[in-house]
Design a protein around this motif. Structure first.
Motif, mmCIF file in Angstrom:
data_model
loop_
_atom_site.group_PDB
_atom_site.id
_atom_site.type_symbol
_atom_site.label_atom_id
_atom_site.label_comp_id
_atom_site.label_asym_id
_atom_site.label_seq_id
_atom_site.Cartn_x
_atom_site.Cartn_y
_atom_site.Cartn_z
ATOM 1 N N THR A 40 10.657 -4.406 -0.521
ATOM 2 C CA THR A 40 9.404 -4.110 0.167
ATOM 3 C C THR A 40 9.297 -2.624 0.483
ATOM 4 O O THR A 40 8.257 -1.995 0.228
ATOM 5 N N LEU A 44 6.566 -0.104 -1.181
ATOM 6 C CA LEU A 44 5.604 0.604 -0.333
ATOM 7 C C LEU A 44 5.761 2.114 -0.462
ATOM 8 O O LEU A 44 4.773 2.852 -0.432
ATOM 9 N N GLN A 47 4.049 3.074 -3.596
ATOM 10 C CA GLN A 47 2.598 2.966 -3.442
ATOM 11 C C GLN A 47 2.022 4.105 -2.620
ATOM 12 O O GLN A 47 0.996 4.701 -2.972
ATOM 13 N N ASN A 105 -0.072 -4.230 1.910
ATOM 14 C CA ASN A 105 -0.751 -3.023 1.425
ATOM 15 C C ASN A 105 -2.197 -2.950 1.911
ATOM 16 O O ASN A 105 -2.708 -1.863 2.215
#
Length: 290
Positions: A40, A44, A47, A105
């Motif tokens: 995770t 992230l 991203q 997200n």
């Protein structure tokens, strides 16, 4: 007519898309993230930090005009789209993880999207209104991004059987809405598209392929199983083009800003399919499936 499309049709279209996302979510999807903390955090970080940096370098390399540069950064700031879940299922990724990451997200976008777009506007000097972090703009982003998701989750928690029946029709409607929104954005900006199509098509193809590659390779480097890496690849590599278009036209009030997302939305689908065939988990063999 154009004003009605921007102020009414676009927000309603996005609301249906995000409602469909919410119908497939439950509290367990957020809790599941805690059971995979490493993947995770890596996903992230890719991203929120890596992809904007990649997008920024591509913008400078191709010398995009300021308005299209900010549009590209807006696309990079957009969270994963609902299509990511479909591709993850199609190519045997960890769909549960994919859905969980999409949920997280979408929540983080309330903060990260305005911040990144404001920084881009300040740097490139696009001469458009800022997506401020003040209360009004935060409410705007919340209403168009999170509120429909929350409504969908509430419907699932109170009427799970109905939500199960509606999830597929809403998903089909979401895909149809995506096509209509993309075509409308392209038609509205046809002159600018004709002028910049060469650069925009190349940069969006590169950005999509790099995003998919980063989303798959980086989690694998950190030890993520293949199915999880497939999920993160599509979550990171498939951005919510509809959301980027709606924010560009309704919050920022610029149809030109939506053009990179429109071009990306069209080219992303075959690219994601081709990439999926390369990374598909072939360890799961089903009867009659090669």
């Amino acid at each position: 007519m154009g004003s009605v499309f921007t102020t009414v049709a676009l927000p309603v279209a996005l609301a249906i898309v995000m409602l469909g996302l919410g119908l497939g979510l439950s509290r367990a999807d957020f809790e599941r993230v805690l059971r995979h903390p490493k993947v995770t955090i890596v996903a992230l970080a890719c991203q929120i930090l890596v992809l904007p940096a990649i997008c920024f370098v591509l913008i400078l390399a191709f010398g995009l005009p300021p308005i299209l540069a900010v549009g590209m950064m807006l696309l990079a700031a957009a969270p994963g789209g609902t299509s990511a879940n479909l591709f993850s299922h199609l190519f045997r990724g960890d769909v549960a993880l994919n859905i969980s990451l999409t949920a997280v997200n979408s929540v983080l976008a309330l903060i990260t999207l305005p911040v990144l777009v404001n920084l881009s506007i300040g740097y490139f000097g696009a001469g458009t209104a800022e997506v401020g972090t003040q209360a009004k703009t935060a409410v705007d982003v919340f209403v168009i991004v999170l509120l429909p998701v929350i409504v969908g989750m509430l419907l699932r928690s109170r009427r799970p059987a109905w939500a199960d029946r509606m999830e597929r029709p809403v998903r089909i409607a979401s895909f149809a809405i995506l096509v209509v929104v993309l075509l409308a954005a392209i038609a509205t900006n046809w002159n600018l598209l004709a002028q910049e199509f060469g650069r925009l098509s190349v940069i969006t193809v590169l950005f999509c392929l790099l995003s998919l590659t980063v989303g798959f390779a980086v989690p694998r480097l950190f030890g993520a199983p293949r199915r999880q890496a497939i999920a993160t690849s599509f979550e990171i590599g498939i951005h919510n083009a509809t959301l980027a278009i709606v924010v560009a036209q309704t919050v920022l009030g610029s149809t030109e800003l939506s053009l990179p997302a429109a071009v990306y939305g069209v080219l992303m689908l075959p690219l994601a399919f081709a990439f999926g065939t390369l990374i598909r988990d072939r360890s799961v063999v089903r009867p009659g499936v090669v």
